[in-house]
Design an enzyme around this catalytic site. Structure first.
Site, PDB file in Angstrom:
ATOM      1  N   HIS A   1      27.873  27.470  32.577  1.00 32.46           N
ATOM      2  CA  HIS A   1      26.986  28.235  33.448  1.00 32.46           C
ATOM      3  C   HIS A   1      27.581  28.354  34.849  1.00 32.46           C
ATOM      4  O   HIS A   1      27.979  27.366  35.435  1.00 32.46           O
ATOM      5  CB  HIS A   1      25.615  27.556  33.491  1.00 32.46           C
ATOM      6  CG  HIS A   1      24.585  28.356  34.188  1.00 32.46           C
ATOM      7  ND1 HIS A   1      23.594  27.781  34.925  1.00 32.46           N
ATOM      8  CD2 HIS A   1      24.371  29.693  34.273  1.00 32.46           C
ATOM      9  CE1 HIS A   1      22.812  28.711  35.434  1.00 32.46           C
ATOM     10  NE2 HIS A   1      23.273  29.891  35.042  1.00 32.46           N
TER      11      HIS A   1
ATOM     12  N   ASP B   1      42.701  45.099  37.641  1.00 37.44           N
ATOM     13  CA  ASP B   1      43.672  46.154  37.410  1.00 37.44           C
ATOM     14  C   ASP B   1      45.082  45.556  37.414  1.00 37.44           C
ATOM     15  O   ASP B   1      45.256  44.352  37.608  1.00 37.44           O
ATOM     16  CB  ASP B   1      43.512  47.273  38.435  1.00 37.44           C
ATOM     17  CG  ASP B   1      43.708  46.826  39.881  1.00 37.44           C
ATOM     18  OD1 ASP B   1      44.445  45.847  40.135  1.00 37.44           O
ATOM     19  OD2 ASP B   1      43.133  47.473  40.779  1.00 37.44           O
TER      20      ASP B   1
ATOM     21  N   HIS C   1      37.434  43.870  49.987  1.00 32.73           N
ATOM     22  CA  HIS C   1      38.518  43.619  49.034  1.00 32.73           C
ATOM     23  C   HIS C   1      39.246  42.319  49.379  1.00 32.73           C
ATOM     24  O   HIS C   1      39.617  41.550  48.484  1.00 32.73           O
ATOM     25  CB  HIS C   1      39.494  44.794  49.006  1.00 32.73           C
ATOM     26  CG  HIS C   1      40.552  44.664  47.969  1.00 32.73           C
ATOM     27  ND1 HIS C   1      40.273  44.532  46.618  1.00 32.73           N
ATOM     28  CD2 HIS C   1      41.903  44.636  48.071  1.00 32.73           C
ATOM     29  CE1 HIS C   1      41.398  44.430  45.944  1.00 32.73           C
ATOM     30  NE2 HIS C   1      42.400  44.487  46.800  1.00 32.73           N
TER      31      HIS C   1
ATOM     32  N   TYR D   1      41.150  49.423  42.929  1.00 27.70           N
ATOM     33  CA  TYR D   1      40.003  48.509  43.075  1.00 27.70           C
ATOM     34  C   TYR D   1      39.215  48.297  41.783  1.00 27.70           C
ATOM     35  O   TYR D   1      38.065  47.868  41.817  1.00 27.70           O
ATOM     36  CB  TYR D   1      39.070  48.965  44.193  1.00 27.70           C
ATOM     37  CG  TYR D   1      39.781  49.105  45.511  1.00 27.70           C
ATOM     38  CD1 TYR D   1      40.132  47.980  46.241  1.00 27.70           C
ATOM     39  CD2 TYR D   1      40.136  50.351  46.016  1.00 27.70           C
ATOM     40  CE1 TYR D   1      40.807  48.098  47.454  1.00 27.70           C
ATOM     41  CE2 TYR D   1      40.812  50.480  47.216  1.00 27.70           C
ATOM     42  CZ  TYR D   1      41.142  49.346  47.930  1.00 27.70           C
ATOM     43  OH  TYR D   1      41.819  49.465  49.116  1.00 27.70           O
ATOM     44  N   ALA D   2      39.817  48.557  40.633  1.00 29.78           N
ATOM     45  CA  ALA D   2      39.142  48.351  39.341  1.00 29.78           C
ATOM     46  C   ALA D   2      39.205  46.862  38.990  1.00 29.78           C
ATOM     47  O   ALA D   2      40.013  46.424  38.172  1.00 29.78           O
ATOM     48  CB  ALA D   2      39.789  49.202  38.247  1.00 29.78           C
ATOM     49  N   ASN D   3      38.360  46.111  39.668  1.00 27.36           N
ATOM     50  CA  ASN D   3      38.325  44.663  39.527  1.00 27.36           C
ATOM     51  C   ASN D   3      36.869  44.203  39.517  1.00 27.36           C
ATOM     52  O   ASN D   3      36.033  44.755  40.242  1.00 27.36           O
ATOM     53  CB  ASN D   3      39.030  43.989  40.706  1.00 27.36           C
ATOM     54  CG  ASN D   3      40.423  44.524  40.938  1.00 27.36           C
ATOM     55  OD1 ASN D   3      41.278  44.439  40.076  1.00 27.36           O
ATOM     56  ND2 ASN D   3      40.643  45.105  42.112  1.00 27.36           N
TER      57      ASN D   3
END
Length: 139
Positions: free
Chosen positions: A20, A28, A106, A128-130
């Site tokens: 948990h 990316d 970021h 920024y595909a994170n």
């Protein structure tokens, strides 16, 4: 042979051992991975595997209660951000629970990845595909 969706041994082990609030980053191809954090590198070539398909696979096997993203993701790559938000809405409906969404700069996001149990690197080349998934519980 394993019957469920996730066949990758390292990812399967990671999901099975999450507790948990443990965090996992899906990123990316360009996000720096901290030296002390486990790197699970799936990237084969530009776009393979993609961010969304990797997210879908992890969501099929794990319970999450929160996500963290960079503010820039929403601003710079709105279409991919909206695709992720749609998946999270579907997941909320399936679970019957809300998934908390947090945005950081970021730079702060990159620092937050130091807390992850692992960083899963995709072949995605969209800026920024994170996302950081925070593990939930099924009860």
């Amino acid at each position: 042979m394993k019957k469920s969706t996730l066949l990758h041994a390292e990812l399967s082990y990671l999901v099975a051992t999450l507790g948990h609030t443990d965090e996992v980053t899906i990123c990316d191809a360009g996000l720096p991975v901290p030296d002390q954090v486990q790197r699970i590198d799936l990237a084969l070539t530009h776009g393979v595997p993609g961010f969304i398909e990797t997210v879908c696979t992890l969501l099929s096997e794990s319970q999450i209660e929160g996500v963290v993203m960079a503010e820039e993701f929403q601003q710079v790559s709105p279409a991919l951000h909206q695709s992720l938000m749609g998946l999270l809405q579907e997941e909320q409906a399936r679970m019957g629970r809300e998934i908390a969404v947090t945005y950081l700069s970021h730079e702060a996001f990159k620092q937050r990845t130091h807390q992850s149990r692992a960083v899963v690197r995709t072949g995605e080349c969209t800026p920024y595909a994170n996302v950081i998934f925070q593990a939930g519980v099924v009860f």
